[in-house]
Design a protein around this motif. Structure first.
Motif, mmCIF file in Angstrom:
data_model
loop_
_atom_site.group_PDB
_atom_site.id
_atom_site.type_symbol
_atom_site.label_atom_id
_atom_site.label_comp_id
_atom_site.label_asym_id
_atom_site.label_seq_id
_atom_site.Cartn_x
_atom_site.Cartn_y
_atom_site.Cartn_z
ATOM 1 N N MET A 130 0.829 -1.200 0.000
ATOM 2 C CA MET A 130 0.000 0.000 0.000
ATOM 3 C C MET A 130 0.870 1.260 0.000
ATOM 4 O O MET A 130 1.990 1.248 0.508
ATOM 5 C CB MET A 130 -0.916 0.014 1.223
ATOM 6 C CG MET A 130 -1.875 -1.146 1.295
ATOM 7 S SD MET A 130 -2.742 -1.218 2.860
ATOM 8 C CE MET A 130 -4.175 -0.258 2.468
ATOM 9 N N SER A 131 0.320 2.331 -0.554
ATOM 10 C CA SER A 131 1.021 3.615 -0.533
ATOM 11 C C SER A 131 0.887 4.247 0.849
ATOM 12 O O SER A 131 0.087 3.808 1.674
ATOM 13 C CB SER A 131 0.434 4.544 -1.585
ATOM 14 O OG SER A 131 -0.886 4.908 -1.233
ATOM 15 N N SER A 132 1.665 5.292 1.088
ATOM 16 C CA SER A 132 1.620 5.975 2.385
ATOM 17 C C SER A 132 0.244 6.566 2.655
ATOM 18 O O SER A 132 -0.252 6.527 3.782
ATOM 19 C CB SER A 132 2.675 7.078 2.432
ATOM 20 O OG SER A 132 3.953 6.509 2.330
ATOM 21 N N GLU A 133 -0.381 7.120 1.618
ATOM 22 C CA GLU A 133 -1.710 7.702 1.779
ATOM 23 C C GLU A 133 -2.740 6.631 2.108
ATOM 24 O O GLU A 133 -3.608 6.827 2.956
ATOM 25 C CB GLU A 133 -2.112 8.444 0.511
ATOM 26 C CG GLU A 133 -1.220 9.632 0.213
ATOM 27 C CD GLU A 133 -1.294 10.065 -1.234
ATOM 28 O OE1 GLU A 133 -1.978 9.402 -2.032
ATOM 29 O OE2 GLU A 133 -0.667 11.079 -1.554
ATOM 30 N N ALA A 134 -2.634 5.491 1.435
ATOM 31 C CA ALA A 134 -3.560 4.390 1.693
ATOM 32 C C ALA A 134 -3.364 3.833 3.104
ATOM 33 O O ALA A 134 -4.331 3.446 3.762
ATOM 34 C CB ALA A 134 -3.369 3.288 0.652
ATOM 35 N N LEU A 135 -2.117 3.811 3.562
ATOM 36 C CA LEU A 135 -1.838 3.339 4.917
ATOM 37 C C LEU A 135 -2.458 4.263 5.955
ATOM 38 O O LEU A 135 -3.029 3.802 6.943
ATOM 39 C CB LEU A 135 -0.331 3.219 5.144
ATOM 40 C CG LEU A 135 0.358 2.041 4.470
ATOM 41 C CD1 LEU A 135 1.867 2.187 4.574
ATOM 42 C CD2 LEU A 135 -0.090 0.729 5.060
ATOM 43 N N LYS A 138 9.161 5.388 6.797
ATOM 44 C CA LYS A 138 9.737 6.684 7.149
ATOM 45 C C LYS A 138 11.261 6.679 7.032
ATOM 46 O O LYS A 138 11.866 7.685 6.752
ATOM 47 C CB LYS A 138 9.346 7.082 8.572
ATOM 48 C CG LYS A 138 7.928 7.564 8.687
ATOM 49 C CD LYS A 138 7.646 8.001 10.106
ATOM 50 C CE LYS A 138 6.217 8.455 10.253
ATOM 51 N NZ LYS A 138 5.909 8.853 11.639
ATOM 52 N N ASP A 139 11.876 5.541 7.286
ATOM 53 C CA ASP A 139 13.337 5.457 7.283
ATOM 54 C C ASP A 139 13.918 5.440 5.909
ATOM 55 O O ASP A 139 13.523 5.315 4.903
ATOM 56 C CB ASP A 139 13.803 4.205 8.029
ATOM 57 C CG ASP A 139 13.458 4.302 9.518
ATOM 58 O OD1 ASP A 139 13.275 5.422 9.988
ATOM 59 O OD2 ASP A 139 13.390 3.257 10.153
#
Length: 62
Positions: free
Chosen positions: A9-14, A61-62
């Motif tokens: 999943m993408s960051s937005e979806a997460l 994030k890392d």
């Protein structure tokens, strides 16, 4: 929910999924308080899903 599905999943979806899971947990706790919850183990399942999503968010994030 599988970890492999979450990692794809993408960051937005997460972020959206995390909000949905937190809302579901709130509703389950409310149902538990008024004795309408059929399966109390579902609360633990949702908590585990929240932890999985948060772990993947922190990894990205890392």
């Amino acid at each position: 929910m599988k970890v492999n599905e979450i990692r794809e999943m993408s960051s937005e979806a997460l972020a959206k999924k995390l909000a949905e899971l937190k809302e579901e947990l709130f509703n389950l706790r409310f149902q538990l308080a008024i004795n309408q919850l059929d399966n109390p183990h579902k609360i633990a399942d949702v908590k585990h899903d929240i932890a999985r999503v948060m772990t993947v968010i922190n990894e990205k994030k890392d």
